[in-house]
Design a protein around this motif. Structure first.
Motif, short mmCIF file in Angstrom:
data_model
loop_
_atom_site.label_atom_id
_atom_site.label_comp_id
_atom_site.label_asym_id
_atom_site.label_seq_id
_atom_site.Cartn_x
_atom_site.Cartn_y
_atom_site.Cartn_z
N TYR A 193 -78.73 5.99 10.54
CA TYR A 193 -77.56 5.19 10.22
C TYR A 193 -76.42 6.14 9.86
CZ TYR A 193 -74.93 1.24 8.29
OH TYR A 193 -73.98 0.28 8.05
N PRO A 194 -75.22 5.91 10.38
CA PRO A 194 -74.09 6.79 10.05
C PRO A 194 -73.84 6.87 8.54
CG PRO A 194 -73.53 5.38 11.89
CD PRO A 194 -74.83 4.87 11.35
N GLN A 195 -73.49 8.04 8.07
CA GLN A 195 -73.34 8.28 6.63
C GLN A 195 -71.88 8.28 6.18
OE1 GLN A 195 -76.02 8.54 4.46
NE2 GLN A 195 -77.07 7.84 6.30
N TYR B 134 -69.43 -0.08 8.12
CA TYR B 134 -70.60 -0.91 8.38
C TYR B 134 -70.94 -0.85 9.86
CZ TYR B 134 -69.84 -2.80 3.74
OH TYR B 134 -69.68 -2.93 2.39
N TYR B 135 -72.24 -0.87 10.16
CA TYR B 135 -72.70 -0.74 11.54
C TYR B 135 -73.82 -1.73 11.82
CZ TYR B 135 -70.18 3.68 11.48
OH TYR B 135 -69.20 4.63 11.40
N ILE C 68 -86.69 2.54 24.70
CA ILE C 68 -85.63 1.77 24.07
C ILE C 68 -84.89 2.72 23.13
CG2 ILE C 68 -85.07 -0.16 22.55
CD1 ILE C 68 -87.65 -1.51 23.58
N VAL C 69 -83.59 2.89 23.36
CA VAL C 69 -82.78 3.82 22.59
C VAL C 69 -81.88 3.03 21.64
CG1 VAL C 69 -81.04 5.65 22.71
CG2 VAL C 69 -82.81 5.49 24.48
N GLN C 70 -81.96 3.38 20.35
CA GLN C 70 -81.14 2.73 19.34
C GLN C 70 -79.83 3.49 19.16
OE1 GLN C 70 -82.21 3.38 15.21
NE2 GLN C 70 -81.97 1.18 14.81
N SER C 71 -78.74 2.76 19.02
CA SER C 71 -77.45 3.35 18.67
C SER C 71 -76.81 2.45 17.63
CB SER C 71 -76.57 3.50 19.91
OG SER C 71 -76.30 2.23 20.48
#
Length: 77
Positions: free
Chosen positions: A46-48, A52-53, A64-67
């Protein structure tokens, strides 16, 4: 662990056992899982920052690739 891609925001764990032709199949075979629509999941951190994402998922080369996609949160007062 194997997952099924439902849509760009939803994945589901593969069941144990997998049903194939009405039979219960217990396996860790990646080939069999892929044939049944279940794939490995490549996660990302998760971006630091202070934003919010939401997670997004895409099938790439049988993985399956998570972004993460930035979303705006409207404060309710």
């Amino acid at each position: 662990m194997f997952y099924q891609l439902i849509n760009e925001t939803t994945i589901r764990k593969a069941p144990k056992p997998i049903k194939i032709d009405g039979k219960d199949v217990f396996t860790n075979s990646e080939k069999i899982h892929n044939e049944q629509g279940y794939f490995r999941l490549l996660t990302s951190d998760y971006p630091q920052d202070e934003k919010y994402y939401e997670a997004r998922y895409e099938l790439q080369d049988n993985v399956i690739v998570q972004s993460w996609v930035e979303v705006e949160i409207n404060e309710v007062m």
